[in-house]
Design a protein around this motif. Sequence first.
Motif, PDB file in Angstrom:
ATOM      1  N   ALA A 107      44.883  39.919  37.662  1.00 39.58           N
ATOM      2  CA  ALA A 107      43.988  40.964  38.156  1.00 39.58           C
ATOM      3  C   ALA A 107      44.374  41.376  39.574  1.00 39.58           C
ATOM      4  O   ALA A 107      44.290  42.541  39.935  1.00 39.58           O
ATOM      5  CB  ALA A 107      42.544  40.481  38.132  1.00 39.58           C
ATOM      6  N   GLU A 108      44.803  40.407  40.389  1.00 41.04           N
ATOM      7  CA  GLU A 108      45.160  40.701  41.765  1.00 41.04           C
ATOM      8  C   GLU A 108      46.490  41.448  41.855  1.00 41.04           C
ATOM      9  O   GLU A 108      46.685  42.255  42.744  1.00 41.04           O
ATOM     10  CB  GLU A 108      45.244  39.411  42.571  1.00 41.04           C
ATOM     11  CG  GLU A 108      43.902  38.737  42.770  1.00 41.04           C
ATOM     12  CD  GLU A 108      44.025  37.347  43.370  1.00 41.04           C
ATOM     13  OE1 GLU A 108      45.161  36.890  43.587  1.00 41.04           O
ATOM     14  OE2 GLU A 108      42.988  36.720  43.595  1.00 41.04           O
ATOM     15  N   THR A 109      47.410  41.191  40.936  1.00 39.79           N
ATOM     16  CA  THR A 109      48.743  41.772  41.032  1.00 39.79           C
ATOM     17  C   THR A 109      48.943  42.972  40.106  1.00 39.79           C
ATOM     18  O   THR A 109      49.924  43.674  40.219  1.00 39.79           O
ATOM     19  CB  THR A 109      49.819  40.727  40.693  1.00 39.79           C
ATOM     20  OG1 THR A 109      49.602  40.254  39.370  1.00 39.79           O
ATOM     21  CG2 THR A 109      49.781  39.575  41.674  1.00 39.79           C
ATOM     22  N   SER A 110      48.023  43.217  39.229  1.00 43.57           N
ATOM     23  CA  SER A 110      48.186  44.281  38.252  1.00 43.57           C
ATOM     24  C   SER A 110      47.827  45.635  38.853  1.00 43.57           C
ATOM     25  O   SER A 110      46.955  45.750  39.708  1.00 43.57           O
ATOM     26  CB  SER A 110      47.295  44.003  37.033  1.00 43.57           C
ATOM     27  OG  SER A 110      47.367  45.088  36.141  1.00 43.57           O
ATOM     28  N   ASP A 111      48.521  46.666  38.370  1.00 48.32           N
ATOM     29  CA  ASP A 111      48.185  48.026  38.774  1.00 48.32           C
ATOM     30  C   ASP A 111      47.021  48.562  37.954  1.00 48.32           C
ATOM     31  O   ASP A 111      46.432  49.571  38.311  1.00 48.32           O
ATOM     32  CB  ASP A 111      49.401  48.948  38.591  1.00 48.32           C
ATOM     33  CG  ASP A 111      50.485  48.636  39.612  1.00 48.32           C
ATOM     34  OD1 ASP A 111      50.154  48.078  40.678  1.00 48.32           O
ATOM     35  OD2 ASP A 111      51.653  48.957  39.341  1.00 48.32           O
ATOM     36  N   ILE A 161      37.594  41.526  38.938  1.00 47.88           N
ATOM     37  CA  ILE A 161      37.338  40.106  38.753  1.00 47.88           C
ATOM     38  C   ILE A 161      36.018  39.916  38.039  1.00 47.88           C
ATOM     39  O   ILE A 161      35.881  39.045  37.190  1.00 47.88           O
ATOM     40  CB  ILE A 161      37.384  39.373  40.107  1.00 47.88           C
ATOM     41  CG1 ILE A 161      38.810  39.400  40.641  1.00 47.88           C
ATOM     42  CG2 ILE A 161      36.859  37.955  39.982  1.00 47.88           C
ATOM     43  CD1 ILE A 161      38.995  38.797  41.995  1.00 47.88           C
ATOM     44  N   SER A 162      35.051  40.764  38.341  1.00 51.24           N
ATOM     45  CA  SER A 162      33.745  40.617  37.684  1.00 51.24           C
ATOM     46  C   SER A 162      33.844  40.834  36.178  1.00 51.24           C
ATOM     47  O   SER A 162      33.147  40.166  35.411  1.00 51.24           O
ATOM     48  CB  SER A 162      32.716  41.566  38.289  1.00 51.24           C
ATOM     49  OG  SER A 162      33.087  42.909  38.073  1.00 51.24           O
ATOM     50  N   SER A 163      34.724  41.716  35.726  1.00 46.43           N
ATOM     51  CA  SER A 163      34.861  41.921  34.282  1.00 46.43           C
ATOM     52  C   SER A 163      35.499  40.698  33.622  1.00 46.43           C
ATOM     53  O   SER A 163      35.142  40.336  32.502  1.00 46.43           O
ATOM     54  CB  SER A 163      35.671  43.182  33.963  1.00 46.43           C
ATOM     55  OG  SER A 163      37.026  43.025  34.350  1.00 46.43           O
ATOM     56  N   ILE A 164      36.396  40.031  34.331  1.00 44.75           N
ATOM     57  CA  ILE A 164      37.007  38.807  33.809  1.00 44.75           C
ATOM     58  C   ILE A 164      35.955  37.711  33.727  1.00 44.75           C
ATOM     59  O   ILE A 164      35.848  36.999  32.729  1.00 44.75           O
ATOM     60  CB  ILE A 164      38.203  38.373  34.686  1.00 44.75           C
ATOM     61  CG1 ILE A 164      39.330  39.396  34.578  1.00 44.75           C
ATOM     62  CG2 ILE A 164      38.683  36.984  34.286  1.00 44.75           C
ATOM     63  CD1 ILE A 164      40.454  39.199  35.548  1.00 44.75           C
ATOM     64  N   VAL A 165      35.142  37.587  34.777  1.00 43.78           N
ATOM     65  CA  VAL A 165      34.077  36.583  34.781  1.00 43.78           C
ATOM     66  C   VAL A 165      33.096  36.861  33.643  1.00 43.78           C
ATOM     67  O   VAL A 165      32.673  35.945  32.938  1.00 43.78           O
ATOM     68  CB  VAL A 165      33.357  36.545  36.154  1.00 43.78           C
ATOM     69  CG1 VAL A 165      32.109  35.687  36.099  1.00 43.78           C
ATOM     70  CG2 VAL A 165      34.311  36.046  37.231  1.00 43.78           C
ATOM     71  N   GLU A 166      32.739  38.116  33.440  1.00 43.22           N
ATOM     72  CA  GLU A 166      31.832  38.480  32.349  1.00 43.22           C
ATOM     73  C   GLU A 166      32.421  38.068  31.002  1.00 43.22           C
ATOM     74  O   GLU A 166      31.705  37.551  30.141  1.00 43.22           O
ATOM     75  CB  GLU A 166      31.551  39.985  32.357  1.00 43.22           C
ATOM     76  CG  GLU A 166      30.645  40.419  33.485  1.00 43.22           C
ATOM     77  CD  GLU A 166      30.528  41.934  33.593  1.00 43.22           C
ATOM     78  OE1 GLU A 166      31.022  42.650  32.706  1.00 43.22           O
ATOM     79  OE2 GLU A 166      29.934  42.398  34.586  1.00 43.22           O
ATOM     80  N   ASP A 167      33.711  38.278  30.813  1.00 41.74           N
ATOM     81  CA  ASP A 167      34.369  37.885  29.566  1.00 41.74           C
ATOM     82  C   ASP A 167      34.329  36.374  29.374  1.00 41.74           C
ATOM     83  O   ASP A 167      34.081  35.880  28.276  1.00 41.74           O
ATOM     84  CB  ASP A 167      35.826  38.364  29.534  1.00 41.74           C
ATOM     85  CG  ASP A 167      35.944  39.871  29.397  1.00 41.74           C
ATOM     86  OD1 ASP A 167      34.940  40.523  29.043  1.00 41.74           O
ATOM     87  OD2 ASP A 167      37.050  40.389  29.648  1.00 41.74           O
TER      88      ASP A 167
END
Length: 90
Positions: free
Chosen positions: A9-13, A18-24
């Motif tokens: 998430a930090e390196t992707s264009d 991050i919140s969507s990853i946490v939600e998943d």
Amino acid sequence: MAGDQLQKAETSDDTVTISSIVEDLVAADENSISEAAKKLEISEDEETLIIRMFNLVGDKWSLIAGRIPGRSAEEIEKYWNSRHSTNQNK
């Protein structure tokens, strides 16, 4: 796994927050808990059989589970301990 996703998430264009990853991740945990709870639901017939078998063979969970299709010894033991445990601290 989560660390890899955060790094991506930090390196992707792509627009991934991050919140969507946490939600998943939270949704996946909730699904796991829901599946475990459903699996521990024991029917009245299964409970009767577990009690009868326990009275015959004691805590031989694998032997009891062998009489109940789709149930593991661990499930039977966990169910028994949650319903029929004695509180020795009284």
